[in-house]
Write a protein that holds these residues in place. Structure first.
Motif, PDB file in Angstrom:
ATOM      1  N   LEU A 270       0.851  -1.190   0.000  1.00 53.11           N
ATOM      2  CA  LEU A 270       0.000   0.000   0.000  1.00 53.11           C
ATOM      3  C   LEU A 270       0.890   1.244   0.000  1.00 53.11           C
ATOM      4  CD1 LEU A 270      -1.701  -2.396   1.230  1.00 53.11           C
ATOM      5  CD2 LEU A 270      -3.040  -0.651   2.396  1.00 53.11           C
TER       6      LEU A 270
ATOM      7  N   PHE B  14       1.119   5.259  -0.111  1.00 48.33           N
ATOM      8  CA  PHE B  14       0.313   6.462   0.116  1.00 48.33           C
ATOM      9  C   PHE B  14       0.926   7.681  -0.568  1.00 48.33           C
ATOM     10  CE2 PHE B  14      -1.318   3.567   3.220  1.00 48.33           C
ATOM     11  CZ  PHE B  14      -2.669   3.885   3.279  1.00 48.33           C
TER      12      PHE B  14
ATOM     13  N   HIS C 159      -2.117   5.440  -4.001  1.00 45.49           N
ATOM     14  CA  HIS C 159      -3.061   6.561  -3.934  1.00 45.49           C
ATOM     15  C   HIS C 159      -3.233   7.163  -5.326  1.00 45.49           C
ATOM     16  CE1 HIS C 159      -4.635  10.582  -2.959  1.00 45.49           C
ATOM     17  NE2 HIS C 159      -5.205   9.954  -1.921  1.00 45.49           N
TER      18      HIS C 159
ATOM     19  N   SER D 190      -8.623   6.595  -0.434  1.00 50.52           N
ATOM     20  CA  SER D 190      -8.597   6.849   1.005  1.00 50.52           C
ATOM     21  C   SER D 190      -7.991   5.656   1.729  1.00 50.52           C
ATOM     22  CB  SER D 190     -10.020   7.088   1.530  1.00 50.52           C
ATOM     23  OG  SER D 190     -10.796   5.897   1.388  1.00 50.52           O
ATOM     24  N   GLU D 191      -7.639   5.872   2.984  1.00 48.51           N
ATOM     25  CA  GLU D 191      -7.135   4.768   3.804  1.00 48.51           C
ATOM     26  C   GLU D 191      -8.149   3.633   3.871  1.00 48.51           C
ATOM     27  OE1 GLU D 191      -5.849   5.754   7.711  1.00 48.51           O
ATOM     28  OE2 GLU D 191      -4.546   7.398   7.061  1.00 48.51           O
TER      29      GLU D 191
ATOM     30  N   ALA E 290      -8.182   1.656   0.691  1.00 47.45           N
ATOM     31  CA  ALA E 290      -6.963   0.865   0.545  1.00 47.45           C
ATOM     32  C   ALA E 290      -7.017  -0.387   1.416  1.00 47.45           C
ATOM     33  CB  ALA E 290      -5.745   1.711   0.920  1.00 47.45           C
ATOM     34  N   ILE E 291      -7.473  -0.229   2.644  1.00 42.06           N
ATOM     35  CA  ILE E 291      -7.567  -1.363   3.558  1.00 42.06           C
ATOM     36  C   ILE E 291      -8.602  -2.369   3.067  1.00 42.06           C
ATOM     37  CG2 ILE E 291      -8.265  -2.028   5.899  1.00 42.06           C
ATOM     38  CD1 ILE E 291      -7.062   0.758   6.759  1.00 42.06           C
TER      39      ILE E 291
ATOM     40  N   VAL F   4       3.244  -1.423   4.026  1.00 37.50           N
ATOM     41  CA  VAL F   4       2.657  -0.085   4.011  1.00 37.50           C
ATOM     42  C   VAL F   4       3.787   0.917   3.812  1.00 37.50           C
ATOM     43  CG1 VAL F   4       1.311   1.618   5.278  1.00 37.50           C
ATOM     44  CG2 VAL F   4       0.820  -0.833   5.569  1.00 37.50           C
TER      45      VAL F   4
ATOM     46  N   THR G 181       4.618   4.844   3.729  1.00 38.06           N
ATOM     47  CA  THR G 181       4.184   6.195   4.077  1.00 38.06           C
ATOM     48  C   THR G 181       5.223   6.823   4.996  1.00 38.06           C
ATOM     49  OG1 THR G 181       2.435   7.519   5.124  1.00 38.06           O
ATOM     50  CG2 THR G 181       2.828   5.330   6.031  1.00 38.06           C
TER      51      THR G 181
ATOM     52  N   ARG H 195      -0.033   6.851  10.671  1.00 38.84           N
ATOM     53  CA  ARG H 195      -0.803   6.220   9.598  1.00 38.84           C
ATOM     54  C   ARG H 195      -0.277   4.801   9.330  1.00 38.84           C
ATOM     55  NH1 ARG H 195      -0.487   9.017   3.933  1.00 38.84           N
ATOM     56  NH2 ARG H 195      -2.554   9.895   4.306  1.00 38.84           N
TER      57      ARG H 195
ATOM     58  N   ARG I 176      -1.604   2.471  12.097  1.00 37.57           N
ATOM     59  CA  ARG I 176      -3.044   2.188  12.107  1.00 37.57           C
ATOM     60  C   ARG I 176      -3.471   1.379  10.891  1.00 37.57           C
ATOM     61  NH1 ARG I 176      -3.274   7.973  11.541  1.00 37.57           N
ATOM     62  NH2 ARG I 176      -3.869   8.605   9.420  1.00 37.57           N
ATOM     63  N   VAL I 177      -2.819   1.611   9.749  1.00 42.07           N
ATOM     64  CA  VAL I 177      -3.138   0.806   8.571  1.00 42.07           C
ATOM     65  C   VAL I 177      -2.644  -0.622   8.766  1.00 42.07           C
ATOM     66  CG1 VAL I 177      -2.689   0.497   6.109  1.00 42.07           C
ATOM     67  CG2 VAL I 177      -3.211   2.771   6.996  1.00 42.07           C
TER      68      VAL I 177
END
Length: 486
Positions: free
Chosen positions: A260, A262, A295, A399-400, A403-404, A418, A420, A425, A428-429
Motif C-alpha cells: 500500500l 500512500f 493513492h 482513502s485509507e 486501501a484497507i 505499508v 508512508t 498512519r 493504524r493501517v
C-alpha cells in the motif's frame, strides 16, 4: 562443480538407494543440463524413515537431553557456514535463483539454526500453587515424530525453520524434499547426519517424484506433527487426510501480498524496491509483492516508474553475478504461469509491461520475463488467485479505508507492506490489515527471531521465532497434592 552429484535416502543413520533401485535426474532450470541424480522412493522409504524416527524418539538420549541438542545444532551451523559458498552454488544450479539470493539464503539458514540452538535449553513450562499444598506443573515436551515436507523455492531456509525448532525441542524428524531440489536438501543434511553425537534415526530423509510417501506421512498415526509449506489447495487436502489421526499441523500456504503506497511516499525510491520484492526467486516466494495499491494522486507516476524498474531488471542464469532474476523452477511451472499471465493481459484494464517467454539466449531455460498490469476491479481472478511468478498488479485507491478494504478483499492473509512517511498512519493501517506480517516501508524482511505465518487460508501455526516451538511441542500437566506441614 561436478555433474555427477548423487543423493541417497537417509534412514536410521545410513544412506540408502531406493528399494527398487529407482533414480530420477535433477536438472538446471537455466539451461536444462543434468546436475546429478537422486534415489526415487515412495511409501516403503517413508515407512522405514518413520520407523527409524520412532525408535530414536523413544530413547531419552535425544528427546530429554537439551544440552546435547544444542551442541548438535551448533556443530551443524558451523559446518554449513564453512561450506556456504559451495552450497549456495548448488542451490542456484538446482533452483535457478540468482547467486546473491542463494548466498543470502545460506546466511539466513545458519542464523536460523543458531537461533534455535539457543532455545534448545530454554523451553520452559510453569508451576502453579492452586490451593494449600496442591501444585500443578506444566511441562512442554516434544510431540514425537515430525514429518517435514519442504518446498523447492527456498529449500535451505525453509528446511532450517522447520527442522531446527523440531530438533531443538526434542522431536525426531523425517524430511521429504520437493523433487525439484533433492540434491541441495541432501547436501544440507549430510553435515548434520555426520555429527558423531547425533543418535541414529533422529533425522531421516527420503525423496520421491510421486506422492505415495508424502501421503503416508500425512495419514499414519506414527507421525505426530506434519509441517508443510506450499499451496493452499494442497494444504487443504493435507488437513482433510490428516483429520483421522488428529496430528498437529503446521501449514504455511498461499499468499497474495499487497503493498500500500500512500501519497506522501517517495515513489522514485520505492518503485525499484517493489520491483525486487515482486521478482524475488522469480516471483516464486509466498510473501512476494503481488499487488501494489497506490493513492490515485501518485498512480500515473508509479505506473511509469514501476514499469521502468521491472523492465530494467537483468534476467539471466543465476550464476551470472549481474543477473537480478533467474529462471522459474522448471518448464512446467514456466508454462503454467505464462498461461495465467496471458489470460491476465487479456482481461486487464491496461498492460503496462507484457512479460513473456523470451527467445534468443534465454530460450533453452525456464525463463519468464516480468509483467505489470493496471486494473480497477480487485475481484478479478489475477487479483484474487496466487500466480506464482513475476506478475505484478497495480491498483489505485482514494482513502485509507478504501486501501484497507481492497487489501483485505482476499482469502489469503500472509503478508503486506505499508509505504508512508506518516508513522501514525503506518501503524493504524498495519493494524487494520488482516495479515500475519506487515512491513512498514519495506517488504520481504524475514529472519529467525520473528514469527511468520498467515491468517485465513494462508495457513495455521507459526514458524521462525519462539512460537515455532509450539508447533512441535505438547503441554503436559502434572498434579500433586503435597499436603501441609504439620
Amino acid at each position: 562443480m561436478s555433474n555427477g552429484i548423487e543423493a541417497l535416502h537417509l534412514i536410521g543413520g545410513e544412506w540408502y538407494p531406493s528399494v527398487d533401485d529407482q533414480w530420477a535426474e535433477s536438472v538446471d532450470p537455466s539451461n536444462g543440463e543434468r546436475i546429478g541424480r537422486f534415489a526415487d522412493g515412495g511409501e516403503r522409504e517413508a515407512r522405514a524413515a518413520v520407523n527409524a524416527a520412532r525408535r530414536a524418539f523413544q530413547a531419552p538420549k535425544w528427546s530429554q537431553n537439551p544440552r546435547l541438542r544444542q551442541q548438535v545444532l551448533l556443530q551443524w551451523a558451523s559446518r554449513l557456514e564453512a561450506n556456504s559458498e559451495e552450497l549456495a552454488e548448488l542451490l542456484t544450479r538446482e533452483n535457478g535463483k540468482v547467486i546473491a539470493q542463494s548466498r543470502g539464503e545460506l546466511i539466513a539458514t545458519v542464523s536460523e539454526i543458531r537461533y534455535y540452538a539457543g532455545l534448545a535449553r530454554h523451553n520452559p513450562g510453569h508451576v502453579l500453587e492452586i490451593a494449600p499444598g496442591e501444585f500443578s506443573t506444566m511441562l512442554r515436551e516434544p510431540a514425537g515424530v515430525a514429518a517435514l515436507i519442504i518446498p523447492w523455492n527456498a529449500p535451505a531456509t525453509l528446511l532450517a525453520r522447520a527442522i531446527a525448532p523440531a530438533l531443538a525441542v526434542g522431536c525426531t524428524v523425517v524430511v521429504k524434499p520437493a523433487p525439484q531440489t533433492p540434491l541441495i536438501t541432501a547436501a544440507l543434511l549430510a553435515p548434520l547426519a555426520n555429527i558423531t553425537e547425533l543418535p541414529k534415526g533422529v533425522i531421516n530423509l527420503f525423496a520421491e517424484t510421486g506422492h505415495s510417501g508424502a501421503q503416508y506421512l500425512v495419514a499414519t498415526p506414527e507421525v505426530e506433527v506434519l509441517c508443510f509449506t506450499g499451496s493452499t489447495a494442497t494444504g487443504q487436502q493435507i488437513m482433510a487426510n490428516a483429520a483421522p489421526t488428529m496430528k498437529k499441523l503446521s501449514l504455511e500456504l498461499g499468499g497474495k501480498s499487497c503493498a500500500l503506497v500512500f501519497e506522501d511516499a517517495d515513489t522514485a525510491s520505492i518503485a525499484p524496491r517493489l520491483a525486487v520484492a515482486a521478482t524475488i526467486i522469480s516471483g516464486q516466494q509466498c510473501t512476494a509483492a503481488r499487488r501494489v495499491l497506490v493513492h490515485e494522486s501518485r498512480f500515473k507516476e508509479m505506473k511509469y516508474l514501476l514499469g521502468q524498474a521491472l523492465d530494467q531488471l537483468e534476467v539471466g542464469p543465476g550464476l551470472n553475478p549481474s543477473s537480478q532474476m533467474g529462471p522459474l523452477i522448471d518448464w512446467q511451472a514456466r508454462d503454467r504461469v505464462a498461461q495465467q499471465m496471458a489470460e491476465a493481459y487479456e482481461l486487464s484494464d491496461e498492460v503496462v509491461l507484457r512479460g513473456q517467454i523470451p527467445r534468443g539466449r534465454l530460450a533453452e531455460g525456464a525463463y519468464l520475463m516480468p509483467g505489470l498490469i493496471a486494473h480497477g476491479d480487485d475481484n478479478a481472478f489475477f487479483c484474487q488467485e496466487e500466480i506464482f511468478g513475476p506478475l505484478l498488479i497495480l491498483e489505485s485507491f482514494t482513502s485509507e479505508a478504501e486501501a484497507i478494504a481492497k487489501a483485505n478483499n482476499t482469502r489469503f492473509g500472509l503478508s503486506a507492506s505499508v509505504w508512508t512517511e506518516q508513522g501514525a498512519r503506518g501503524l493504524r493501517v498495519a493494524r487494520a490489515l488482516a495479515n500475519g506480517t506487515v512491513w512498514l516501508n519495506d517488504h520481504n524482511k524475514l529472519f529467525a527471531e520473528a514469527e511468520t505465518g498467515g491468517y485465513r487460508q494462508s495457513g495455521i501455526g507459526r514458524l521462525h521465532g519462539y512460537d515455532a516451538l509450539n508447533d512441535f511441542t505438547e503441554v503436559k500437566h502434572f498434579y500433586q497434592n503435597c499436603g501441609l506441614v504439620k
